[in-house]
Write a protein that holds these residues in place. Structure first.
Motif, PDB file in Angstrom:
ATOM      1  N   VAL A 242       0.851  -1.195   0.000  1.00  0.00           N
ATOM      2  CA  VAL A 242       0.000   0.000   0.000  1.00  0.00           C
ATOM      3  C   VAL A 242       0.886   1.244   0.000  1.00  0.00           C
ATOM      4  CG1 VAL A 242      -1.836   1.235   1.212  1.00  0.00           C
ATOM      5  CG2 VAL A 242      -1.784  -1.266   1.256  1.00  0.00           C
ATOM      6  N   ASN A 243       0.526   2.211  -0.833  1.00  0.00           N
ATOM      7  CA  ASN A 243       1.305   3.431  -0.957  1.00  0.00           C
ATOM      8  C   ASN A 243       1.041   4.366   0.223  1.00  0.00           C
ATOM      9  OD1 ASN A 243       2.881   5.490  -1.937  1.00  0.00           O
ATOM     10  ND2 ASN A 243       1.924   5.558  -3.957  1.00  0.00           N
ATOM     11  N   SER A 244       1.987   5.267   0.483  1.00  0.00           N
ATOM     12  CA  SER A 244       1.820   6.227   1.582  1.00  0.00           C
ATOM     13  C   SER A 244       0.782   7.293   1.261  1.00  0.00           C
ATOM     14  CB  SER A 244       3.158   6.903   1.916  1.00  0.00           C
ATOM     15  OG  SER A 244       3.676   7.576   0.776  1.00  0.00           O
ATOM     16  N   ASP A 245       0.332   7.372  -0.012  1.00  0.00           N
ATOM     17  CA  ASP A 245      -0.752   8.319  -0.334  1.00  0.00           C
ATOM     18  C   ASP A 245      -2.126   7.782   0.060  1.00  0.00           C
ATOM     19  OD1 ASP A 245      -1.388   6.434  -2.256  1.00  0.00           O
ATOM     20  OD2 ASP A 245      -0.796   7.649  -3.970  1.00  0.00           O
ATOM     21  N   HIS A 246      -2.167   6.484   0.490  1.00  0.00           N
ATOM     22  CA  HIS A 246      -3.389   5.817   0.956  1.00  0.00           C
ATOM     23  C   HIS A 246      -4.457   5.695  -0.138  1.00  0.00           C
ATOM     24  CE1 HIS A 246      -2.300   7.367   5.281  1.00  0.00           C
ATOM     25  NE2 HIS A 246      -1.407   6.549   4.757  1.00  0.00           N
ATOM     26  N   GLU A 247      -4.072   5.960  -1.382  1.00  0.00           N
ATOM     27  CA  GLU A 247      -5.026   5.869  -2.488  1.00  0.00           C
ATOM     28  C   GLU A 247      -4.661   4.777  -3.485  1.00  0.00           C
ATOM     29  OE1 GLU A 247      -5.384   9.618  -4.427  1.00  0.00           O
ATOM     30  OE2 GLU A 247      -6.619  10.504  -2.853  1.00  0.00           O
ATOM     31  N   THR A 248      -3.385   4.440  -3.540  1.00  0.00           N
ATOM     32  CA  THR A 248      -2.918   3.478  -4.541  1.00  0.00           C
ATOM     33  C   THR A 248      -2.136   2.357  -3.857  1.00  0.00           C
ATOM     34  OG1 THR A 248      -0.932   4.823  -4.926  1.00  0.00           O
ATOM     35  CG2 THR A 248      -2.813   5.181  -6.399  1.00  0.00           C
ATOM     36  N   TYR A 249      -1.950   1.282  -4.592  1.00  0.00           N
ATOM     37  CA  TYR A 249      -1.101   0.192  -4.115  1.00  0.00           C
ATOM     38  C   TYR A 249      -0.491  -0.494  -5.319  1.00  0.00           C
ATOM     39  CZ  TYR A 249      -4.561  -3.435  -5.340  1.00  0.00           C
ATOM     40  OH  TYR A 249      -5.410  -4.281  -6.019  1.00  0.00           O
ATOM     41  N   LEU A 250       0.579  -1.253  -5.099  1.00  0.00           N
ATOM     42  CA  LEU A 250       1.195  -2.004  -6.190  1.00  0.00           C
ATOM     43  C   LEU A 250       1.028  -3.493  -5.944  1.00  0.00           C
ATOM     44  CD1 LEU A 250       4.099  -3.411  -5.231  1.00  0.00           C
ATOM     45  CD2 LEU A 250       4.968  -1.105  -5.528  1.00  0.00           C
ATOM     46  N   SER A 251       1.038  -4.227  -7.035  1.00  0.00           N
ATOM     47  CA  SER A 251       1.059  -5.694  -6.984  1.00  0.00           C
ATOM     48  C   SER A 251       2.127  -6.159  -7.957  1.00  0.00           C
ATOM     49  CB  SER A 251      -0.305  -6.279  -7.349  1.00  0.00           C
ATOM     50  OG  SER A 251      -0.691  -5.876  -8.651  1.00  0.00           O
TER      51      SER A 251
END
Length: 453
Positions: free
Chosen positions: A191-200
């Motif tokens: 989970v990204n620190s922007d709390h809006e995106t994440y990577l897989s």
């Protein structure tokens, strides 16, 4: 180092002792494959602890609040919610079975009363909402108390529905399903620190998702060659930086780590930094490439360092120094002479995870024979501990274990030849602010804490 504070975390000297707290799971000798724990993760506060297993289930444990009548009860984790996250599927186009096994669990930072987590198997990522209900609405106009619809023509007066107390119910509901974006097996979510995106990430690609959008993702890394016969390495792990939302790293089976900046280009095929330790030609062997493959990469909470785990060691890297790690900790160097037999029984391909404590002053990772290792970065001391039911009395201190590699074996030592390679600790987690650790040993979850906790 008491959690995020100072002090030492390893047994011995003036440092405090680790002691047994709890064990969750059946005692059966014959363990069902579906019950084997495959993921362990504390949430941001440490009050919830989630585990995933090979049967596709997620079990969430909640930490008990302090009880004045039982002064040691704080720290106990009890089952809060259990739900089936993934089911076995079949890919008809490729004639492949898709396992239900949970590969990774990641909590989202809590924004309201509900909790959210991401769980993934080999192909599909799901966003789950875990919420509590302790009231129910009664007194509907168009429904009876048993839920049956009433004839609207028989309604002679309007009622205002009221909320009445009920037994607490914890509900887990899937809010988003992110599917059809990975050709190969998903090995990481972050989970990204922007709390809006994440990577897989899978073996050859890293995708960027928005948590609100399920029908498309952006491919940010693609290492698939035009001709698959030219494939020389695969992606083994990936993680976002804890503070810089544009920075992420991914590791490879060749023992290298690439740091990428999403501001430089939409497709991060060109890395910003490349971390690799020069190989000593004199120690090269048939197994060198296999044991150098990185199985896990984790940023420190401060974001200054990152840690990588390969088969025999844990390395700590300073993000400002690409040439070599600042620390190398040997996890089980005594296995170097056993690599041939470990290759034959496939143990050499085991993927061990690693984790930081809350203040980044200590690290933990697993080994065989239900051993796990802790390294204190300040004192340069290390300890081997064992997750075992034989020492499972409440508050019982853990005795450091030692492995004898040859010569005369001392009383408390265990011979390297008698290690059980079927008992392995691949998944561990450290409480974000306190000295509480969770260790998955096959189908059992062990929780240990310091004596003073």
């Amino acid at each position: 180092m008491a959690g995020a504070g100072g002090g030492g975390c390893l047994a011995g000297g003036n440092d405090f002792q680790w002691c047994f707290s709890q064990v969750k799971g059946a005692v059966d000798e014959d363990v069902a494959e579906a019950d084997i724990i495959s993921a362990v993760e504390f949430n941001c506060s440490g009050d919830l602890l989630a585990t995933g297993d090979k049967g596709g289930r997620v079990v969430i444990f909640q930490r008990e609040q302090e009880n004045k009548g039982r002064p040691h009860s704080r720290g106990e984790y009890n089952v809060y919610s259990t739900f089936q996250s993934h089911e076995p599927e079949f890919d008809y186009l490729k004639s492949l079975e898709i396992e239900e096994k949970i590969n990774k669990i990641r909590w989202l930072p809590q924004q309201n009363a509900a909790h959210f987590l991401l769980s993934t198997n080999d192909k599909t990522i799901k966003l789950w909402k875990i919420s509590e209900r302790d009231r129910r609405a009664e007194g509907y106009n168009l429904k009876d108390e048993d839920g049956r619809l009433r004839d609207p023509f028989r309604v002679t007066a309007l009622r205002v529905p009221i909320l009445k107390p009920m037994d607490l119910m914890v509900e887990a509901s899937p809010r988003r399903i992110f599917a059809n974006a990975h050709t190969y097996h998903v090995n990481s979510i972050s989970v990204n620190s922007d709390h809006e995106t994440y990577l897989s990430a899978d073996d050859l690609r890293v995708n960027l998702w928005h948590l609100e959008i399920t029908d498309r993702s952006f491919n940010i890394v693609d290492i698939k060659p035009a001709n698959m016969e030219e494939l020389t390495e695969v992606i083994t792990a990936a993680e976002f930086h804890p503070h810089q939302c544009n920075v992420f790293v991914y590791s490879s089976s060749k023992g290298t780590i690439r740091l990428c900046d999403m501001r430089s280009s939409a497709l991060c095929d060109r890395h910003s930094k490349f971390f690799e330790e020069p190989e000593d030609p004199s120690s090269r062997s048939f197994f060198s490439e296999i044991i150098s493959s990185i199985s896990d990469v984790k940023f420190s909470h401060s974001g200054r360092y990152m840690m990588t785990r390969d088969y025999l060691s844990v390395k700590v890297w300073d993000l400002n120094m690409e040439g070599r790690p600042v620390e190398t900790h040997q996890v089980h160097e005594y296995l170097r002479s056993k690599l041939c037999s470990l290759y034959e029984n496939d143990c050499i391909f085991d993927k061990f995870e690693c984790c930081w404590n809350g203040s980044d002053s200590a690290i933990m990772t697993g080994s065989y024979n239900n051993f796990f290792r802790m390294f204190d970065r300040n004192t340069r001391r290390d300890v081997t501990l064992e997750a075992s039911r034989e020492n499972s009395k409440p508050r019982a201190s853990l005795k450091p274990r030692k492995v004898c590699t040859g010569g005369k074996r001392k009383k408390d030592e265990i011979s390297v030849d008698s290690l059980d390679f079927n008992k392995k600790i691949l998944h561990t987690a450290w409480h974000p602010t306190e000295n509480i650790v969770a260790v998955a040993a096959t189908n059992n979850l062990y929780i240990f804490q310091d004596k003073v906790n």
